[in-house]
Design an enzyme around this catalytic site. Structure first.
Site, PDB file in Angstrom:
ATOM      1  N   GLN A   1       7.778 -11.878  14.773  1.00  0.00           N
ATOM      2  CA  GLN A   1       6.983 -12.128  15.967  1.00  0.00           C
ATOM      3  C   GLN A   1       6.074 -13.345  15.746  1.00  0.00           C
ATOM      4  O   GLN A   1       6.032 -13.855  14.643  1.00  0.00           O
ATOM      5  CB  GLN A   1       6.176 -10.901  16.320  1.00  0.00           C
ATOM      6  CG  GLN A   1       7.071  -9.700  16.605  1.00  0.00           C
ATOM      7  CD  GLN A   1       6.341  -8.509  17.210  1.00  0.00           C
ATOM      8  OE1 GLN A   1       5.140  -8.542  17.417  1.00  0.00           O
ATOM      9  NE2 GLN A   1       7.104  -7.443  17.484  1.00  0.00           N
TER      10      GLN A   1
ATOM     11  N   TYR B   1      18.105  -7.703  13.167  1.00  0.00           N
ATOM     12  CA  TYR B   1      17.136  -8.029  12.116  1.00  0.00           C
ATOM     13  C   TYR B   1      17.853  -8.225  10.787  1.00  0.00           C
ATOM     14  O   TYR B   1      18.821  -7.512  10.483  1.00  0.00           O
ATOM     15  CB  TYR B   1      16.101  -6.913  11.971  1.00  0.00           C
ATOM     16  CG  TYR B   1      15.049  -6.933  13.079  1.00  0.00           C
ATOM     17  CD1 TYR B   1      13.975  -7.805  13.002  1.00  0.00           C
ATOM     18  CD2 TYR B   1      15.144  -6.096  14.185  1.00  0.00           C
ATOM     19  CE1 TYR B   1      12.998  -7.841  13.996  1.00  0.00           C
ATOM     20  CE2 TYR B   1      14.183  -6.125  15.195  1.00  0.00           C
ATOM     21  CZ  TYR B   1      13.108  -6.999  15.094  1.00  0.00           C
ATOM     22  OH  TYR B   1      12.157  -7.041  16.079  1.00  0.00           O
TER      23      TYR B   1
ATOM     24  N   GLU C   1      15.068 -10.205  19.979  1.00  0.00           N
ATOM     25  CA  GLU C   1      14.365  -9.855  18.735  1.00  0.00           C
ATOM     26  C   GLU C   1      15.282 -10.192  17.573  1.00  0.00           C
ATOM     27  O   GLU C   1      16.430  -9.718  17.523  1.00  0.00           O
ATOM     28  CB  GLU C   1      14.005  -8.366  18.687  1.00  0.00           C
ATOM     29  CG  GLU C   1      12.854  -8.005  19.607  1.00  0.00           C
ATOM     30  CD  GLU C   1      12.398  -6.556  19.459  1.00  0.00           C
ATOM     31  OE1 GLU C   1      12.489  -6.002  18.352  1.00  0.00           O
ATOM     32  OE2 GLU C   1      11.949  -6.004  20.483  1.00  0.00           O
TER      33      GLU C   1
ATOM     34  N   ASN D   1      13.132  -1.844  27.035  1.00  0.00           N
ATOM     35  CA  ASN D   1      13.379  -2.396  25.701  1.00  0.00           C
ATOM     36  C   ASN D   1      13.963  -1.297  24.810  1.00  0.00           C
ATOM     37  O   ASN D   1      13.482  -0.157  24.828  1.00  0.00           O
ATOM     38  CB  ASN D   1      12.065  -2.884  25.075  1.00  0.00           C
ATOM     39  CG  ASN D   1      12.210  -3.167  23.580  1.00  0.00           C
ATOM     40  OD1 ASN D   1      12.807  -4.173  23.192  1.00  0.00           O
ATOM     41  ND2 ASN D   1      11.681  -2.282  22.740  1.00  0.00           N
ATOM     42  N   GLU D   2      14.969  -1.628  24.069  1.00  0.00           N
ATOM     43  CA  GLU D   2      15.599  -0.663  23.158  1.00  0.00           C
ATOM     44  C   GLU D   2      15.676   0.719  23.812  1.00  0.00           C
ATOM     45  O   GLU D   2      15.207   1.720  23.269  1.00  0.00           O
ATOM     46  CB  GLU D   2      14.867  -0.622  21.799  1.00  0.00           C
ATOM     47  CG  GLU D   2      14.975  -1.950  21.072  1.00  0.00           C
ATOM     48  CD  GLU D   2      14.637  -1.927  19.576  1.00  0.00           C
ATOM     49  OE1 GLU D   2      14.123  -0.913  19.081  1.00  0.00           O
ATOM     50  OE2 GLU D   2      14.899  -2.943  18.911  1.00  0.00           O
TER      51      GLU D   2
ATOM     52  N   GLU E   1       3.767  -8.879  20.482  1.00  0.00           N
ATOM     53  CA  GLU E   1       3.667  -7.463  20.840  1.00  0.00           C
ATOM     54  C   GLU E   1       2.286  -6.928  20.486  1.00  0.00           C
ATOM     55  O   GLU E   1       1.640  -7.413  19.550  1.00  0.00           O
ATOM     56  CB  GLU E   1       4.747  -6.673  20.066  1.00  0.00           C
ATOM     57  CG  GLU E   1       4.716  -5.184  20.357  1.00  0.00           C
ATOM     58  CD  GLU E   1       5.984  -4.441  19.903  1.00  0.00           C
ATOM     59  OE1 GLU E   1       6.813  -5.032  19.200  1.00  0.00           O
ATOM     60  OE2 GLU E   1       6.122  -3.260  20.289  1.00  0.00           O
TER      61      GLU E   1
HETATM   62  O1  AHR Z   1       9.524  -6.028  16.403  1.00  0.00           O
HETATM   63  C1  AHR Z   1       9.163  -4.725  16.039  1.00  0.00           C
HETATM   64  C2  AHR Z   1       9.947  -3.671  16.800  1.00  0.00           C
HETATM   65  O2  AHR Z   1      11.294  -3.742  16.465  1.00  0.00           O
HETATM   66  C3  AHR Z   1       9.940  -3.770  18.302  1.00  0.00           C
HETATM   67  O3  AHR Z   1       8.809  -3.232  18.871  1.00  0.00           O
HETATM   68  C4  AHR Z   1      11.161  -2.987  18.681  1.00  0.00           C
HETATM   69  O4  AHR Z   1      11.721  -3.403  19.893  1.00  0.00           O
HETATM   70  C5  AHR Z   1      12.077  -3.169  17.492  1.00  0.00           C
HETATM   71  O5  AHR Z   1      12.584  -1.962  17.059  1.00  0.00           O
END
Ligand code: AHR
Length: 512
Positions: A364, A259, A315, A192-193, A45
């Site tokens: 990432q 996450y 992600e 995205n999101e 990103e």
């Molecule tokens: O990976 C960091 C961020 O986490 C990304 O930009 C977003 O999609 C997520 O909230």
């Protein structure tokens, strides 16, 4: 609560260098699903120094480069066998206007990266630079299109620019910018999101927008798009329900973000300074991805029993506090042996659901969150997570082999039950079996009996990743503190295997 304390007290009181027993039965005859190599996907990103400084330094840099891409990073990523790379975001994608990133670099407009620290983005890394990088790495590009602040026309033209052969205005523009032939772009994300940074939408509204935007993402000249809708975060099952119900027939994939993070408000904890209890908590939170995946899959199965739509965990990974002294909003974090376990345990889980999970992208690739690579000026280090991805790449496109695993389990903070051993197995096209084993216990080794049914083992070799301390990491000063070594703790025993897996270690065995 009482149970939790009991579990933790047990862990704390366990004698050093004691051993636990575990057993695994691998069932080679029952293997039928292929572990798509795209499970090993990466994510880049425009965030902090992921792109600028991490992958790209520009042709005029004093850092050794090929056409602007760092040579050291290119080499490391080739060895990793990156199968697919997602770009340009993340949250950045829904503010990105691709036309700002084409044409002579000196003429490209600047913008402010509002999501990530207000850094000025000069657009010198754009569509050509990204797609050429994918070609150099031999990986598939995965483009995230802008729904949040972009138009349908803008998205449609981007697809045309990248993939139309000739005779269209965008193909002509691409040629004027120096690229005659179109690129092959299969994976295309429509937003995205979209529930958050991608537009704060309700699922019903986004589902309609998704249907509309994807209509104009055309298949040009033999290029076939695999369209991916913006999916849920973690435990948001309603999002998946509404998307599958209202737009499932128009998508090839639906994403999911998960996450391993200690909560979204306040401190997320240091990447390198943590207690043993924090380590076990992290394993529990990481493994919670499995019931989360199961619930999203159950909803998808209801609307798509044929499993046509892929679940794309585009992600995932650890999210700790930013390293002290680094720029706020750049999400730069160190990476320890604990992160290596989050990688191995997550990959073990993904393998189990490859009939539905068609891609994942760890967040990432460089200098952001749970990255493969850290760079500082002309220096580069490979993180423990990199080593797991490199050791595990033997599973890419191999046949997943089911197994039964018996091992000790401990109750950790938040009442999560954590197995002390995690494992996965696959057979490649040459008939070679790879078994990956993780022992998350900090002080006790595991004595593991591995039986492979009708497969009689003749030879075994292996590689091990471990560290003196769970919080050990590779720094620019000491880049090889956590690095793989040859493993000789596996013995063939009457056609089966006996493995001594040291405390806090990850092993990949090659079995013939
Ligand atoms: O990976 C960091 C961020 O986490 C990304 O930009 C977003 O999609 C997520 O909230």
């Amino acid at each position: 609560m009482k149970k939790t304390l009991v579990g933790l007290a047990l862990l704390a009181s366990m004698p050093m260098f004691a051993q636990q027993k575990a057993s695994i039965t691998v069932r080679p005859d029952e293997g039928k699903e292929i572990i798509s190599k795209h499970i090993y996907g990466q994510f880049a990103e425009h965030l902090g120094t992921c792109i600028y400084g991490g992958l790209w330094v520009g042709k005029n840099s004093t850092i050794a480069n090929t056409d602007g891409y760092r040579n050291d990073v290119l080499q490391a990523l080739k060895e990793l066998k990156v199968p697919v790379l997602r770009w340009p975001g993340g949250c950045f994608a829904d503010e990105y206007h691709w036309m700002d990133g084409i044409g002579p670099q000196e003429n490209r407009p600047r913008m402010v990266n509002n999501n990530w620290g207000g850094t000025v983005e000069d657009n010198s890394f754009g569509t050509h630079e990204f797609l050429n990088l994918c070609e150099m790495l031999g990986c598939e590009p995965y483009i995230s299109g802008n729904v949040g602040s972009g138009s349908v026309e803008e998205m449609a033209k981007w697809v045309e620019y990248m993939t139309a052969e000739q005779g269209s205005p965008m193909a002509k523009l691409r040629k004027e910018n120096g690229r005659e032939k179109p690129w092959k772009v299969k994976f295309f994300g429509v937003g995205n999101e979209s529930w958050g940074c991608g537009g704060s939408m309700r699922p019903e509204y986004y589902a309609d927008l998704y249907r509309r935007y994807q209509t104009y993402c055309r298949n040009y000249d033999g290029n076939r798009l695999y369209k991916i809708a913006s999916g849920a975060s973690d435990y948001d099952y309603e999002w998946t329900e509404v998307l599958m119900k209202n737009a499932g027939g128009h998508m090839n994939g639906l994403s999911l973000h998960y996450y391993t993070v200690m909560g979204w408000t306040g401190s997320k904890g240091s990447a390198t300074k943590f207690t043993d209890e924090d380590h076990y908590w992290t394993m529990g939170k990481c493994l919670e991805i499995e019931p989360v995946i199961q619930k999203h899959i159950a909803i998808m199965d209801k609307y798509d029993p044929q499993k046509r739509v892929g679940l794309m965990v585009d992600e995932w990974g650890t999210w700790w506090d930013e390293e002290p002294g680094t720029i706020s909003g750049h999400l730069y974090q160190q990476n320890t042996m604990r992160d290596a376990f989050v990688a191995s345990l997550s990959l073990d889980v993904f393998h189990k659901y490859v009939d539905r999970i068609k891609m994942t992208n760890i967040a990432q690739i460089a200098n952001v969150l749970q990255s493969m690579i850290l760079t500082k000026e002309d220096k580069m280090v490979l993180t423990p997570t990199y080593h797991v991805f490199r050791m595990y790449n033997v599973h890419q496109d191999a046949t997943f082999l089911p197994m039964d695993l018996k091992c000790n389990r401990e109750i950790v903070r938040d009442d999560r039950i954590v197995p002390m051993v995690s494992a996965t197995a696959s057979r490649n096209a040459d008939g070679v079996i790879h078994i990956s084993l993780s022992n998350v216990h900090l002080t006790e080794a595991q004595e593991i009996d591995i039986n492979l049914d009708n497969f009689k083992v003749k030879s075994v070799t292996g590689e091990i990743l471990t560290a003196k301390n769970i919080a050990d990491y590779n720094s620019f000063e000491n880049p090889n503190v956590v690095a793989p070594k040859a493993f000789n703790g596996a013995k063939v025993n009457k056609g089966a295997l006996k493995v001594t897996l040291p405390a806090k270690s990850i092993v990949v065995l090659e079995v013939k």
